[in-house]
Design an enzyme around this catalytic site. Structure first.
Site, PDB file in Angstrom:
ATOM      1  N   GLY A 170       0.788  -1.347   0.028  1.00  0.00           N
ATOM      2  CA  GLY A 170      -0.010   0.048   0.105  1.00  0.00           C
ATOM      3  C   GLY A 170       0.824   1.318  -0.015  1.00  0.00           C
TER       4      GLY A 170
ATOM      5  N   GLY B 239      -0.411   4.598  -1.236  1.00  0.00           N
ATOM      6  CA  GLY B 239      -1.457   5.249  -0.407  1.00  0.00           C
ATOM      7  C   GLY B 239      -1.161   6.560   0.274  1.00  0.00           C
ATOM      8  N   GLN B 240      -2.158   6.771   1.005  1.00  0.00           N
ATOM      9  CA  GLN B 240      -1.922   8.298   2.010  1.00  0.00           C
ATOM     10  C   GLN B 240      -0.915   8.160   3.170  1.00  0.00           C
ATOM     11  OE1 GLN B 240      -4.719   9.307   4.891  1.00  0.00           O
ATOM     12  NE2 GLN B 240      -4.337  11.554   4.738  1.00  0.00           N
TER      13      GLN B 240
ATOM     14  N   ASP C 266      -0.101  -7.694  -5.218  1.00  0.00           N
ATOM     15  CA  ASP C 266      -1.559  -7.928  -4.713  1.00  0.00           C
ATOM     16  C   ASP C 266      -1.724  -8.746  -3.664  1.00  0.00           C
ATOM     17  OD1 ASP C 266      -4.248  -8.319  -4.427  1.00  0.00           O
ATOM     18  OD2 ASP C 266      -4.708  -8.673  -6.585  1.00  0.00           O
TER      19      ASP C 266
ATOM     20  N   TYR D 143     -15.703  -2.346   7.756  1.00  0.00           N
ATOM     21  CA  TYR D 143     -14.329  -1.751   7.849  1.00  0.00           C
ATOM     22  C   TYR D 143     -14.104  -2.177   9.622  1.00  0.00           C
ATOM     23  CZ  TYR D 143     -10.742   1.574   8.414  1.00  0.00           C
ATOM     24  OH  TYR D 143      -9.522   2.340   8.442  1.00  0.00           O
TER      25      TYR D 143
ATOM     26  N   LYS E 118     -11.410  -4.656  11.022  1.00  0.00           N
ATOM     27  CA  LYS E 118     -10.237  -3.929  11.967  1.00  0.00           C
ATOM     28  C   LYS E 118     -10.144  -4.771  13.235  1.00  0.00           C
ATOM     29  CE  LYS E 118      -8.132  -1.247   9.196  1.00  0.00           C
ATOM     30  NZ  LYS E 118      -6.942  -1.538   8.622  1.00  0.00           N
TER      31      LYS E 118
ATOM     32  N   ILE F 198      -6.134  10.822   9.728  1.00  0.00           N
ATOM     33  CA  ILE F 198      -4.721  11.088   9.429  1.00  0.00           C
ATOM     34  C   ILE F 198      -5.018  12.145   8.553  1.00  0.00           C
ATOM     35  CG2 ILE F 198      -2.539  10.527   8.410  1.00  0.00           C
ATOM     36  CD1 ILE F 198      -3.220   9.184  11.168  1.00  0.00           C
TER      37      ILE F 198
HETATM   38  C1  AKB Z   1     -11.514   6.195   7.607  1.00  0.00           C
HETATM   39  O1  AKB Z   1     -11.853   7.151   7.898  1.00  0.00           O
HETATM   40  O2  AKB Z   1     -11.814   5.173   7.323  1.00  0.00           O
HETATM   41  C2  AKB Z   1      -9.924   6.167   8.030  1.00  0.00           C
HETATM   42  C3  AKB Z   1      -9.855   5.793   9.421  1.00  0.00           C
HETATM   43  C4  AKB Z   1     -10.136   6.556  10.573  1.00  0.00           C
HETATM   44  O3  AKB Z   1      -9.616   4.333   9.636  1.00  0.00           O
HETATM   45  N1  AKB Z   1      -9.385   7.423   8.086  1.00  0.00           N
END
Ligand code: AKB
Length: 328
Positions: A16, A19-20, A61, A150, A154, A180
């Protein structure tokens, strides 16, 4: 930070990396450990010229375990920063993709790391919390029952990394990142992205329409602290770590109104209005207002340098210069 006790084992693979966080972390790691010791990798977005010119790059990948293994073997990798992930907004729109990338991809990384004896950094998030979690001073160890895909990935990721550590002795470590904020690579598809967009629009249009509502407080962090924390946790003395996956870390907490007021100190005519996205608003409301990060402070010396005022001044300066040069 007080974690200069242990130099991280190199060589390092960053997934990654376009990415940011990855794009800036890769450059910081190259500065610290040497350009050739840090292998950047991405799944499909082409790397920037800056990233490409700064050291080796591989297409990886993480859903293909063999490709990870090939890179780890080819470069004799000892530490993997696994940053390849789908963020919260996109994960709600594409839950199956989120599971494939965030869980199956991460599990592949852990399996290769176990076979090849690599240390692994996997970021978790404020998204690992949800309904039932105390939202103020959210403790390190508390209820984690997120109701987003998400969040599910996590929490599962934190548990899987702990499992690999306890069961197989793998050196896994992680942080629960807040939103972030950065001025290099824009984030894609997150709930906290508004706090980045707002600075770009403040510079370009002097106004911003927020998809997160006034009064919604969330933890945030400026990119330099994010980079420092990722390096410090991997360099920390393992004997000091009671927790591993994952530490609460935060640098500030604000809502869109507070952020707009800070921007107005530099751009007095700046205005904010609201067109709330119900999906991301619901996600934000299920996340902490402010986490307690005392475990990170005690166990490996977490000590953020940037607050809202300093970050805002720097963001507007850097983006203002980029705007003048026609780069944004
Ligand atoms: C998101 O907003 O999905 C991320 C996070 C806080 O994990 N920046």
């Amino acid at each position: 930070m007080s974690s200069e006790t242990r130099r991280m084992r190199t060589n390092i693979l960053v997934t990654g990396a376009v990415g940011q966080i990855g794009s800036e972390l890769t450059l910081a790691l190259r500065e610290r450990y040497g350009a050739d010791a840090v292998i950047a990798s991405g799944r499909k977005t082409p790397p920037s010229e800056k990233l490409k010119a700064s050291g080796p790059f591989e297409w990886i990948d993480c859903n293909d375990r063999q490709v990870i293994d090939d890179a780890v073997t080819k470069y004799d990798i000892h530490t993997i920063y696994h940053l390849g992930a789908i963020l919260s907004g996109v994960a709600e729109a594409k839950p199956e993709l989120a599971w494939n990338v965030n869980i199956d991809g991460m599990h592949n990384v852990l399996k290769v790391a176990r076979e090849r004896d690599c240390a692994v950094f996997v970021p978790s998030s404020i998204g690992a919390f949800g309904p039932g979690t105390p939202l103020d001073n959210t403790p390190q160890d508390t209820i984690q029952r997120p109701n987003t895909m998400y969040g599910v990935t996590k929490v599962a990721g934190e548990l899987l990394c702990d499992y690999y550590h306890k069961r197989f002795g793998l050196d896994t470590r992680g942080l629960r990142y807040p939103g972030i904020i950065s001025n290099e690579t824009v984030p894609g598809g997150g709930t906290t992205d508004y706090a980045v967009d707002i600075y770009y629009q403040a510079i370009k249009q002097k106004k911003y329409t927020s998809f997160i509502n006034a009064g919604t407080f969330l933890d945030m962090m400026y990119m330099p602290d994010c980079i420092d924390s990722a390096i410090a946790i991997m360099e920390a003395d393992p004997a000091m770590l009671k927790h591993r996956n994952a530490f609460n870390v935060t640098a500030m907490s604000f809502d869109p109104e507070l952020l707009a007021a800070e921007i107005r100190k530099h751009i007095p005519e700046f205005t904010i209005d609201y067109d709330v996205d119900p999906v991301r608003q619901a996600i934000a409301e299920s996340w902490p207002n402010k986490m307690d990060d005392s475990a990170a402070r005690a166990e490996w010396g977490w000590d953020p340098k940037w607050d809202l005022a300093a970050m805002t001044e720097d963001m507007l300066k850097v983006l203002g210069e980029k705007h003048e040069r026609g780069l944004i």
